[in-house]
Design a protein around this motif. Structure first.
Motif, PDB file in Angstrom:
ATOM      1  N   TYR A   1     114.422  19.356   8.735  1.00  0.00           N
ATOM      2  CA  TYR A   1     114.459  18.716   7.422  1.00  0.00           C
ATOM      3  C   TYR A   1     113.047  18.396   6.944  1.00  0.00           C
ATOM      4  O   TYR A   1     112.696  18.607   5.775  1.00  0.00           O
ATOM      5  N   ALA A   2     112.210  17.882   7.852  1.00  0.00           N
ATOM      6  CA  ALA A   2     110.833  17.552   7.474  1.00  0.00           C
ATOM      7  C   ALA A   2     110.069  18.805   7.071  1.00  0.00           C
ATOM      8  O   ALA A   2     109.307  18.800   6.089  1.00  0.00           O
ATOM      9  N   ALA A   3     110.251  19.892   7.809  1.00  0.00           N
ATOM     10  CA  ALA A   3     109.547  21.134   7.510  1.00  0.00           C
ATOM     11  C   ALA A   3     109.905  21.673   6.133  1.00  0.00           C
ATOM     12  O   ALA A   3     109.068  22.264   5.443  1.00  0.00           O
ATOM     13  N   PHE A   4     111.152  21.462   5.707  1.00  0.00           N
ATOM     14  CA  PHE A   4     111.608  21.963   4.419  1.00  0.00           C
ATOM     15  C   PHE A   4     111.510  20.905   3.318  1.00  0.00           C
ATOM     16  O   PHE A   4     111.975  21.126   2.194  1.00  0.00           O
ATOM     17  N   GLY A   5     110.925  19.763   3.643  1.00  0.00           N
ATOM     18  CA  GLY A   5     110.730  18.727   2.644  1.00  0.00           C
ATOM     19  C   GLY A   5     112.011  18.081   2.172  1.00  0.00           C
ATOM     20  O   GLY A   5     112.101  17.641   1.022  1.00  0.00           O
ATOM     21  N   ARG A   6     112.989  17.984   3.048  1.00  0.00           N
ATOM     22  CA  ARG A   6     114.276  17.387   2.689  1.00  0.00           C
ATOM     23  C   ARG A   6     114.468  16.104   3.486  1.00  0.00           C
ATOM     24  O   ARG A   6     113.985  15.952   4.614  1.00  0.00           O
ATOM     25  N   ASP A   7     115.209  15.172   2.907  1.00  0.00           N
ATOM     26  CA  ASP A   7     115.445  13.866   3.516  1.00  0.00           C
ATOM     27  C   ASP A   7     116.682  13.940   4.398  1.00  0.00           C
ATOM     28  O   ASP A   7     117.813  14.074   3.907  1.00  0.00           O
ATOM     29  N   VAL A   8     116.501  13.854   5.720  1.00  0.00           N
ATOM     30  CA  VAL A   8     117.622  13.974   6.635  1.00  0.00           C
ATOM     31  C   VAL A   8     118.631  12.843   6.444  1.00  0.00           C
ATOM     32  O   VAL A   8     119.830  13.007   6.738  1.00  0.00           O
TER      33      VAL A   8
ATOM     34  N   ARG B   1     133.523  42.098   4.118  1.00  0.00           N
ATOM     35  CA  ARG B   1     133.817  41.536   5.446  1.00  0.00           C
ATOM     36  C   ARG B   1     133.153  40.187   5.704  1.00  0.00           C
ATOM     37  O   ARG B   1     133.145  39.700   6.839  1.00  0.00           O
ATOM     38  N   VAL B   2     132.605  39.549   4.698  1.00  0.00           N
ATOM     39  CA  VAL B   2     131.812  38.326   4.904  1.00  0.00           C
ATOM     40  C   VAL B   2     132.641  37.066   4.713  1.00  0.00           C
ATOM     41  O   VAL B   2     133.500  36.985   3.826  1.00  0.00           O
ATOM     42  N   GLU B   3     132.380  36.081   5.580  1.00  0.00           N
ATOM     43  CA  GLU B   3     132.809  34.705   5.391  1.00  0.00           C
ATOM     44  C   GLU B   3     131.571  33.844   5.573  1.00  0.00           C
ATOM     45  O   GLU B   3     130.536  34.335   6.016  1.00  0.00           O
ATOM     46  N   ILE B   4     131.625  32.559   5.225  1.00  0.00           N
ATOM     47  CA  ILE B   4     130.447  31.704   5.396  1.00  0.00           C
ATOM     48  C   ILE B   4     130.854  30.314   5.840  1.00  0.00           C
ATOM     49  O   ILE B   4     131.734  29.683   5.231  1.00  0.00           O
ATOM     50  N   GLY B   5     130.238  29.864   6.928  1.00  0.00           N
ATOM     51  CA  GLY B   5     130.407  28.493   7.382  1.00  0.00           C
ATOM     52  C   GLY B   5     129.160  27.692   7.070  1.00  0.00           C
ATOM     53  O   GLY B   5     128.038  28.164   7.297  1.00  0.00           O
ATOM     54  N   VAL B   6     129.332  26.509   6.530  1.00  0.00           N
ATOM     55  CA  VAL B   6     128.189  25.673   6.154  1.00  0.00           C
ATOM     56  C   VAL B   6     128.327  24.297   6.787  1.00  0.00           C
ATOM     57  O   VAL B   6     129.409  23.857   7.163  1.00  0.00           O
ATOM     58  N   GLY B   7     127.187  23.633   6.905  1.00  0.00           N
ATOM     59  CA  GLY B   7     127.161  22.286   7.427  1.00  0.00           C
ATOM     60  C   GLY B   7     125.821  21.655   7.129  1.00  0.00           C
ATOM     61  O   GLY B   7     124.952  22.258   6.477  1.00  0.00           O
ATOM     62  N   SER B   8     125.636  20.441   7.626  1.00  0.00           N
ATOM     63  CA  SER B   8     124.431  19.685   7.300  1.00  0.00           C
ATOM     64  C   SER B   8     123.323  19.857   8.313  1.00  0.00           C
ATOM     65  O   SER B   8     122.164  19.549   8.039  1.00  0.00           O
ATOM     66  N   GLY B   9     123.636  20.332   9.537  1.00  0.00           N
ATOM     67  CA  GLY B   9     122.614  20.389  10.570  1.00  0.00           C
ATOM     68  C   GLY B   9     122.257  18.986  11.045  1.00  0.00           C
ATOM     69  O   GLY B   9     122.807  17.990  10.572  1.00  0.00           O
ATOM     70  N   ALA B  10     121.308  18.919  11.977  1.00  0.00           N
ATOM     71  CA  ALA B  10     120.974  17.604  12.531  1.00  0.00           C
ATOM     72  C   ALA B  10     119.506  17.450  12.891  1.00  0.00           C
ATOM     73  O   ALA B  10     119.099  16.365  13.303  1.00  0.00           O
ATOM     74  N   SER B  11     118.709  18.492  12.738  1.00  0.00           N
ATOM     75  CA  SER B  11     117.324  18.452  13.212  1.00  0.00           C
ATOM     76  C   SER B  11     116.409  17.753  12.207  1.00  0.00           C
ATOM     77  O   SER B  11     116.216  18.231  11.089  1.00  0.00           O
ATOM     78  N   GLU B  12     115.838  16.632  12.626  1.00  0.00           N
ATOM     79  CA  GLU B  12     114.887  15.929  11.758  1.00  0.00           C
ATOM     80  C   GLU B  12     113.651  16.780  11.501  1.00  0.00           C
ATOM     81  O   GLU B  12     113.103  16.757  10.397  1.00  0.00           O
ATOM     82  N   ALA B  13     113.218  17.547  12.503  1.00  0.00           N
ATOM     83  CA  ALA B  13     112.043  18.397  12.335  1.00  0.00           C
ATOM     84  C   ALA B  13     112.286  19.467  11.283  1.00  0.00           C
ATOM     85  O   ALA B  13     111.403  19.759  10.460  1.00  0.00           O
TER      86      ALA B  13
ATOM     87  N   GLN C   1     122.642  29.248  12.742  1.00  0.00           N
ATOM     88  CA  GLN C   1     121.302  29.189  12.171  1.00  0.00           C
ATOM     89  C   GLN C   1     120.517  28.028  12.782  1.00  0.00           C
ATOM     90  O   GLN C   1     120.987  26.894  12.806  1.00  0.00           O
ATOM     91  N   HIS C   2     119.324  28.327  13.279  1.00  0.00           N
ATOM     92  CA  HIS C   2     118.399  27.310  13.786  1.00  0.00           C
ATOM     93  C   HIS C   2     117.005  27.669  13.292  1.00  0.00           C
ATOM     94  O   HIS C   2     116.498  28.753  13.597  1.00  0.00           O
ATOM     95  N   HIS C   3     116.389  26.777  12.526  1.00  0.00           N
ATOM     96  CA  HIS C   3     115.017  27.033  12.080  1.00  0.00           C
ATOM     97  C   HIS C   3     114.023  26.708  13.182  1.00  0.00           C
ATOM     98  O   HIS C   3     113.054  27.442  13.392  1.00  0.00           O
ATOM     99  N   ALA C   4     114.230  25.604  13.889  1.00  0.00           N
ATOM    100  CA  ALA C   4     113.392  25.292  15.040  1.00  0.00           C
ATOM    101  C   ALA C   4     113.820  26.195  16.199  1.00  0.00           C
ATOM    102  O   ALA C   4     115.011  26.443  16.386  1.00  0.00           O
ATOM    103  N   PRO C   5     112.861  26.715  16.974  1.00  0.00           N
ATOM    104  CA  PRO C   5     113.221  27.665  18.032  1.00  0.00           C
ATOM    105  C   PRO C   5     114.049  27.027  19.125  1.00  0.00           C
ATOM    106  O   PRO C   5     113.835  25.881  19.512  1.00  0.00           O
ATOM    107  N   LEU C   6     115.029  27.787  19.618  1.00  0.00           N
ATOM    108  CA  LEU C   6     115.790  27.401  20.786  1.00  0.00           C
ATOM    109  C   LEU C   6     115.127  28.012  22.009  1.00  0.00           C
ATOM    110  O   LEU C   6     114.296  28.912  21.906  1.00  0.00           O
TER     111      LEU C   6
END
Length: 355
Positions: free
Chosen positions: A119-126, A105-117, A47-52
């Motif tokens: 986090y800012a777009a979603f109003g979260r504190d990186v 058939r579903v599994e889920i991997g989660v993590g914190s991500g690293a993009s400051e942009a 998952q990437h919210h900012a475009p690659l």
């Protein structure tokens, strides 16, 4: 070794291409269909919210719902869903819907991500990303356990199946690996370790050992090892497909301080821990990989390269028919009832057989 998890083969796509985005998304879906037919055990998306460059996937569960309708056996997962940027109750609902549609058939991997942009777009504190990840995971686990969540008397719909063994967490340190073990999650290790001069497997093996040493659950843990694997007819052909992209990505990482400035293409390939070339060369190199003997899942990917669609399909074919079988992997039978074996046992058996 009947008490060990079966050694599984996966592939991960960051959903990138060189054409229009609609074509890029269709091609990524086609990779899931091809991998399903080849016997890959798990298909993963990032998952990437900012475009690659050339795409990126902001809504993985919508994508995986479509993949579920086009495939029959392959399991569907994320590596990763950026948990602090999600409402964990809504996320649990999406996961449960796709799991229901796919026949479990579903599994889920989660993590914190690293993009400051992002986090800012979603109003979260990186700066709070680790704390937010822990908080979100607690809610997600509660929701997927069909317990009251959010308010008294509310549980998610549709009710979730048992996700006890299907939650993965990505880490970037030995301390993080120990925390994941204590939380009872499966471990995800990235394709590369950034900010180190040692090779990725030298850096990550102590993380895997810390995870195993801290594991105290009654079940056997899973370790998912993500690695850049791109087989082709020879090294030159492989480099023509992936070399420039890997070098360009390394130069971007160097601007952020993750890699040294002025990095060469050869050093970029080393820093991204790339396995490329003829299948025999890749097999020999993977037999020297320090984390693979304790892994239960080998997750192959081409990122940061963006090979052509036909080349990507051919690489998947070579992984499933030549590379992975030489390491002891075999497709699961239709009823998935074969005895389970560990990656260590399988790799050792392959070496003894001279495969």
């Amino acid at each position: 070794m009947t008490d060990q998890p079966r050694f599984r083969l996966g592939f991960l796509t960051h959903v990138q291409g060189r054409g229009d985005l609609a074509t890029t998304y269709r091609n990524a879906q086609e990779l899931f269909v091809v991998a399903d037919e080849l016997g890959f055990d798990v298909g993963w998306v990032a998952q990437h919210h900012a475009p690659l460059g050339g795409g990126g996937l902001s809504s993985p569960w919508t994508f995986l719902a479509h993949a579920a309708a086009r495939t029959k056996r392959i399991r569907l997962s994320t590596a990763i869903t950026v948990l602090p940027l999600e409402n964990p109750i809504r996320l649990a609902e999406d996961v449960s819907v796709v799991d229901t549609l796919s026949g479990g058939r579903v599994e889920i991997g989660v993590g914190s991500g690293a993009s400051e942009a992002e986090y800012a777009a979603f109003g979260r504190d990186v700066a709070r990303k680790r704390e937010l990840t822990s908080e979100g995971l607690e809610v997600l686990r509660t929701a997927l356990a069909n317990q009251d969540v959010g308010t008294a008397g509310f549980t998610i719909q549709p009710p979730a199946a048992d996700f006890t063994e299907r939650i993965w967490q990505a880490v970037f340190s030995a301390a993080g690996a120990g925390y994941v073990a204590q939380a009872g999650s499966n471990l995800l290790l990235n394709r590369a370790a950034y900010g180190y001069d040692q090779t990725t497997d030298e850096v990550q093996r102590p993380w895997a050992d810390a995870y195993l040493n801290a594991w105290a659950q009654p079940r056997i843990p899973r370790i998912g090892l993500s690695r850049f694997v791109f087989p082709a007819q020879d090294t030159r052909t492989a480099l023509d497909q992936i070399g420039a992209d890997v070098h360009a990505a390394a130069q971007r990482f160097a601007l952020r301080g993750a890699f040294p400035p002025g990095i060469s293409q050869d050093e970029a390939l080393r820093r991204f821990h790339c396995f490329y070339g003829h299948p025999d060369e890749i097999i020999a190199a993977l037999r020297q990989e320090k984390v693979l003997p304790v892994a239960t899942d080998l997750i192959t990917q081409f990122n940061p390269a963006v090979p052509g669609h036909d080349a990507a399909i051919r690489a998947l074919e070579l992984i499933a028919t030549e590379v992975a079988p030489a390491l002891g992997w075999k497709p699961a039978p239709a009823d998935s009832a074969e005895p389970a074996e560990s990656a260590a046992a399988l790799t050792g058996a392959a070496e003894l057989a001279g495969a």
